[in-house]
Design a protein around this motif. Sequence first.
Motif, PDB file in Angstrom:
ATOM      1  N   PRO A  45      -0.108   3.756  -5.504  1.00  0.00           N
ATOM      2  CA  PRO A  45      -1.002   4.915  -5.319  1.00  0.00           C
ATOM      3  C   PRO A  45      -2.004   4.714  -4.185  1.00  0.00           C
ATOM      4  CG  PRO A  45      -0.772   4.376  -7.646  1.00  0.00           C
ATOM      5  CD  PRO A  45      -0.072   3.286  -6.897  1.00  0.00           C
ATOM      6  N   ASP A  46      -2.486   5.830  -3.622  1.00  0.00           N
ATOM      7  CA  ASP A  46      -3.353   5.783  -2.451  1.00  0.00           C
ATOM      8  C   ASP A  46      -4.620   4.968  -2.664  1.00  0.00           C
ATOM      9  OD1 ASP A  46      -1.554   7.348  -1.160  1.00  0.00           O
ATOM     10  OD2 ASP A  46      -2.626   9.234  -1.461  1.00  0.00           O
ATOM     11  N   VAL A  47      -5.096   4.942  -3.919  1.00  0.00           N
ATOM     12  CA  VAL A  47      -6.328   4.197  -4.189  1.00  0.00           C
ATOM     13  C   VAL A  47      -6.139   2.701  -3.933  1.00  0.00           C
ATOM     14  CG1 VAL A  47      -5.818   3.846  -6.659  1.00  0.00           C
ATOM     15  CG2 VAL A  47      -8.201   3.894  -5.854  1.00  0.00           C
ATOM     16  N   LEU A  48      -4.900   2.228  -4.066  1.00  0.00           N
ATOM     17  CA  LEU A  48      -4.593   0.831  -3.772  1.00  0.00           C
ATOM     18  C   LEU A  48      -4.178   0.733  -2.305  1.00  0.00           C
ATOM     19  CD1 LEU A  48      -2.543  -0.019  -7.001  1.00  0.00           C
ATOM     20  CD2 LEU A  48      -5.004  -0.224  -6.615  1.00  0.00           C
ATOM     21  N   ASP A  49      -5.171   0.722  -1.425  1.00  0.00           N
ATOM     22  CA  ASP A  49      -4.905   0.790   0.014  1.00  0.00           C
ATOM     23  C   ASP A  49      -4.702  -0.602   0.616  1.00  0.00           C
ATOM     24  OD1 ASP A  49      -7.421  -0.252  -0.123  1.00  0.00           O
ATOM     25  OD2 ASP A  49      -8.419   1.380   0.938  1.00  0.00           O
ATOM     26  N   LEU A  50      -4.609  -0.642   1.952  1.00  0.00           N
ATOM     27  CA  LEU A  50      -4.363  -1.894   2.675  1.00  0.00           C
ATOM     28  C   LEU A  50      -5.432  -2.932   2.370  1.00  0.00           C
ATOM     29  CD1 LEU A  50      -2.860  -3.544   4.903  1.00  0.00           C
ATOM     30  CD2 LEU A  50      -4.356  -2.446   6.559  1.00  0.00           C
ATOM     31  N   THR A  51      -6.686  -2.506   2.350  1.00  0.00           N
ATOM     32  CA  THR A  51      -7.789  -3.449   2.094  1.00  0.00           C
ATOM     33  C   THR A  51      -7.676  -4.072   0.708  1.00  0.00           C
ATOM     34  OG1 THR A  51      -9.236  -2.171   3.545  1.00  0.00           O
ATOM     35  CG2 THR A  51     -10.294  -3.718   2.030  1.00  0.00           C
ATOM     36  N   PHE A  52      -7.328  -3.243  -0.278  1.00  0.00           N
ATOM     37  CA  PHE A  52      -7.189  -3.744  -1.648  1.00  0.00           C
ATOM     38  C   PHE A  52      -6.121  -4.832  -1.715  1.00  0.00           C
ATOM     39  CE2 PHE A  52      -4.705  -3.657  -5.572  1.00  0.00           C
ATOM     40  CZ  PHE A  52      -5.683  -3.972  -6.508  1.00  0.00           C
ATOM     41  N   TRP A  53      -4.934  -4.538  -1.161  1.00  0.00           N
ATOM     42  CA  TRP A  53      -3.840  -5.496  -1.243  1.00  0.00           C
ATOM     43  C   TRP A  53      -4.103  -6.730  -0.382  1.00  0.00           C
ATOM     44  CZ3 TRP A  53      -0.947  -5.708  -5.142  1.00  0.00           C
ATOM     45  CH2 TRP A  53      -0.558  -4.552  -5.830  1.00  0.00           C
ATOM     46  N   ALA A  54      -4.811  -6.547   0.742  1.00  0.00           N
ATOM     47  CA  ALA A  54      -5.178  -7.702   1.562  1.00  0.00           C
ATOM     48  C   ALA A  54      -6.094  -8.639   0.772  1.00  0.00           C
ATOM     49  CB  ALA A  54      -5.873  -7.243   2.841  1.00  0.00           C
ATOM     50  N   CYS A  55      -7.009  -8.051   0.000  1.00  0.00           N
ATOM     51  CA  CYS A  55      -7.896  -8.867  -0.850  1.00  0.00           C
ATOM     52  C   CYS A  55      -7.097  -9.604  -1.926  1.00  0.00           C
ATOM     53  CB  CYS A  55      -8.964  -7.982  -1.502  1.00  0.00           C
ATOM     54  SG  CYS A  55     -10.186  -7.334  -0.347  1.00  0.00           S
ATOM     55  N   VAL A  56      -6.116  -8.915  -2.519  1.00  0.00           N
ATOM     56  CA  VAL A  56      -5.277  -9.540  -3.546  1.00  0.00           C
ATOM     57  C   VAL A  56      -4.521 -10.730  -2.958  1.00  0.00           C
ATOM     58  CG1 VAL A  56      -3.270  -9.213  -5.041  1.00  0.00           C
ATOM     59  CG2 VAL A  56      -5.037  -7.449  -4.936  1.00  0.00           C
ATOM     60  N   VAL A  57      -3.936 -10.520  -1.775  1.00  0.00           N
ATOM     61  CA  VAL A  57      -3.177 -11.596  -1.130  1.00  0.00           C
ATOM     62  C   VAL A  57      -4.096 -12.766  -0.794  1.00  0.00           C
ATOM     63  CG1 VAL A  57      -1.807 -12.245   0.884  1.00  0.00           C
ATOM     64  CG2 VAL A  57      -1.420 -10.036  -0.220  1.00  0.00           C
ATOM     65  N   PHE A  58      -5.307 -12.456  -0.288  1.00  0.00           N
ATOM     66  CA  PHE A  58      -6.241 -13.524   0.057  1.00  0.00           C
ATOM     67  C   PHE A  58      -6.686 -14.308  -1.175  1.00  0.00           C
ATOM     68  CE2 PHE A  58      -6.997 -11.914   4.390  1.00  0.00           C
ATOM     69  CZ  PHE A  58      -7.065 -13.137   5.055  1.00  0.00           C
ATOM     70  N   ALA A  96       0.829  -1.212   0.000  1.00  0.00           N
ATOM     71  CA  ALA A  96       0.000   0.000   0.000  1.00  0.00           C
ATOM     72  C   ALA A  96       0.864   1.263   0.000  1.00  0.00           C
ATOM     73  CB  ALA A  96      -0.928  -0.012   1.210  1.00  0.00           C
ATOM     74  N   LYS A  97       2.028   1.205   0.701  1.00  0.00           N
ATOM     75  CA  LYS A  97       2.934   2.353   0.743  1.00  0.00           C
ATOM     76  C   LYS A  97       3.663   2.556  -0.579  1.00  0.00           C
ATOM     77  CE  LYS A  97       3.850   2.087   5.729  1.00  0.00           C
ATOM     78  NZ  LYS A  97       4.875   1.823   6.772  1.00  0.00           N
ATOM     79  N   LEU A  98       3.862   1.466  -1.324  1.00  0.00           N
ATOM     80  CA  LEU A  98       4.622   1.544  -2.575  1.00  0.00           C
ATOM     81  C   LEU A  98       3.754   1.861  -3.792  1.00  0.00           C
ATOM     82  CD1 LEU A  98       6.902  -1.604  -2.016  1.00  0.00           C
ATOM     83  CD2 LEU A  98       7.624   0.789  -1.897  1.00  0.00           C
TER      84      LEU A  98
END
Length: 470
Positions: A155-168, A151-153
């Motif tokens: 854009p802001d639109v790709l936040d923690l929730t987005f990446w958590a969903c991708v990982v899941f 999420a830090k690397l």
Amino acid sequence: MISFLICFVILLAGYFIYGAFVERVFGIDKNRQTPAYACQDGVDYIPLPTWKVFMIQFLNIAGLGPIFGAIMGAKFGMASFVWIVIGSIFAGATHDFLAGMLSLRNNGESLPELIGRYLGPSVKQFMRGLTVLLMVLVGAVFVAGPAGLLAKLTPDVLDLTFWACVVFIYYIFATLLPVDKIIGKIYPLFAIALLFMAVGILVMLIYHHPALPEFADGFQNTHPDGLPIFPMMFVSIACGAISGFHATQSPLMARCLTNEKYARPVFFGAMIVEGMVALIWAAAATYFFHTEEGMALFAAGSGNENAAIIVDSITKEWLGTVGGFLAILGVIAAPITSGDTAFRSARLIVADFLKLDQKPILKRLMISLPLFAGGFLLLQMDFSIIWRYFAWLNQTLAVFTLWALTVYLTVHKKLYIITLIPAVFMTAVCSTYIFIAPEGMGLPAVISQIIGLSIAAVVLILFFVWKKRA
């Protein structure tokens, strides 16, 4: 630096000398058919090349444990070096090897079933719940860190929730598909990257030859927060010395191993290599703590965020652009690969308990979806709280595994002392931790240590009472 190199050599010698000794104590059978062939199902029981099994086992048990844990443990001083060596050889590697061998001898059974064989049905039921909880906690812990960094690397639109969903979503595929489809293909590559990074740091340590703690300096506690070495260091340095999570991963590879003669390289060897990685990072962190930036982080205490900063800084400074890339790969990919096998282990534990055939994908899905839902809910909690509970549960699981192994060795009239000593010690560590930790009783250190040691003594007495009656 001399003491560091001595520790490194002792670790290597531990594999050849003590590893061979433990192997003889258990007694391998090169002619015995392994579960990979006897129970072959094309999903979880699949014969794989030994080098690939080793790489998968190493990455399964490693993740960020030997990096972050060693960095946080290095704040305790020279004692961390010694524990990594002693713990890896006499506790961790012995624990991993014997757990793997028991699984091999019992058709690749999951850890709770193995523990229940030797500690009784009541303990089996308890361990089923505890182990599944730990696996879901591991999945949640190893989603939060990588998702936050991604999420830090981005854009802001790709936040923690987005990446958590991708990982899941990745977890779903890795958990459901046959072990050779995703895990068997990408894990060896990530393991090579993790090892390359560690070797690179080792080469630079030797090249720079920084001033590191020596045996002659003593073992004084240097932790900035004044945390006591016992039990806090022994919980902080988990995967780099001994970890109950490892015993949940051994059955995964016990279902893929083609011959018992490869058990020592895979189970004992992977833990020794992990200990080497932990020792390298403990030394690198010790060096870093003497830099201006490192002193500031040292004074700030021991958090996972600080550990990530240290990894990033050391790799970029010593290994340049390639090192920076590998740091990102390690900090993001390594925990993800531990998380997906945690969910896979949880699926197999539940399947063993319910006696559900895992060949049909719908049955795999039926078990996995509630596990993923539980992991996603845990993500809503504070990461530091999840990590602390994970760390304690992890070591508690090692305690139960060590006692089960001790009972097995005793019943089969083998040299049970090789697991009895680490079992008693880790019982004292975990008992003391629950009394001293803020998330536990929060009692003073001395009182907690007295209670913890007393509990360990009582358990030891009960063991000898049982042994006398058995």
